[in-house]
Design an enzyme around this catalytic site. Sequence first.
Site, PDB file in Angstrom:
ATOM      1  N   ASP A  73       0.815  -1.226   0.054  1.00  0.00           N
ATOM      2  CA  ASP A  73       0.066   0.011   0.129  1.00  0.00           C
ATOM      3  C   ASP A  73       0.846   1.121   0.160  1.00  0.00           C
ATOM      4  OD1 ASP A  73       0.871  -0.269   2.659  1.00  0.00           O
ATOM      5  OD2 ASP A  73      -1.070  -1.241   3.190  1.00  0.00           O
TER       6      ASP A  73
ATOM      7  N   ASP B  51      -8.358  -3.418  14.278  1.00  0.00           N
ATOM      8  CA  ASP B  51      -9.411  -3.772  13.733  1.00  0.00           C
ATOM      9  C   ASP B  51      -9.719  -4.827  12.852  1.00  0.00           C
ATOM     10  OD1 ASP B  51      -8.536  -2.577  11.712  1.00  0.00           O
ATOM     11  OD2 ASP B  51      -9.770  -0.766  11.538  1.00  0.00           O
TER      12      ASP B  51
ATOM     13  N   HIS C 157      -7.882  -5.105  10.074  1.00  0.00           N
ATOM     14  CA  HIS C 157      -7.271  -4.859   8.572  1.00  0.00           C
ATOM     15  C   HIS C 157      -6.006  -5.394   8.196  1.00  0.00           C
ATOM     16  CE1 HIS C 157      -5.318  -1.074  10.140  1.00  0.00           C
ATOM     17  NE2 HIS C 157      -4.334  -1.537   9.245  1.00  0.00           N
TER      18      HIS C 157
ATOM     19  N   GLU D 165      -9.788  -2.032   5.201  1.00  0.00           N
ATOM     20  CA  GLU D 165     -10.442  -1.498   6.547  1.00  0.00           C
ATOM     21  C   GLU D 165     -11.806  -2.464   6.643  1.00  0.00           C
ATOM     22  OE1 GLU D 165      -8.961   0.101   8.545  1.00  0.00           O
ATOM     23  OE2 GLU D 165      -8.172   2.020   7.819  1.00  0.00           O
TER      24      GLU D 165
END
Length: 260
Positions: free
Chosen positions: A66, A135, A137, A142
């Site tokens: 990314d 979370d 990801h 996400e």
Amino acid sequence: MEVVIAPAEELAVLAADAIEALLRRRSDAVLGLATGSSPLKVYDELARRHAEEGLSFAQARGFMLDEYVGLDAEHPERYRNVIATEIAERVRWPAEQVQGPDGLAADLPAACAAYEEAIEAAGGVDLQILGIGTDGHIAFNEPGSSLASRTRIKTLTRQTRVDNARFFDGDVEKVPTHCLTQGLGTIMDARHLVLLATGRQKAEAVHQLVEGPVSALWPATVMQLHPHATVLVDEAAASRLQLADYYRQTYASKPSWQGL
């Protein structure tokens, strides 16, 4: 999915062993590169092996997971620069053989499509290094991300920006709101996934990843569908695993020749 529970230093050695075995077998192998804190010890170990044992990256290809959108080309937290500093320059990896999505492109959708094409043209990723967010990801996929998604622009959650603020002088407002990221479908195309997670703050995400239902609410759970996925965690990150004893027994009984 194989789960290995061990001290963080041992996990880094195991991941580096898998990468070295791949490079010794195929010098032109394609590696998927993650940023963040999870892979740093792995990069340290690979750099040591390059310096002391001659491990070569001269013919290998690398693709980043990314990139932030809009950070200046020279910004130290631009992921292309982070990867150069943490691994590429330390192992004399030719810069033109390490690619990332272009977060400064005038046409971001076209840049994402071009990145997908570049990975495909290289023959796909042989081994993908991954971390996991609190979370759930992976890369910047996400919660709510499509399990079949490809490289695209994403909006970062507030929690991810808070988690990453430590790289921006603790100021969440300095963390970009948008990024380009490989999609979950893109990641799943890699032939071997190696995810590292340490610390109690990752325990719930690791529990969901390994033992929860496959769900876009916890994007990393898509790894349960991969034929060759390895999860490397320390005791703290493994603290919520219901089958932790079974994972320990299985790894202790594994033939030494098998590797990851």
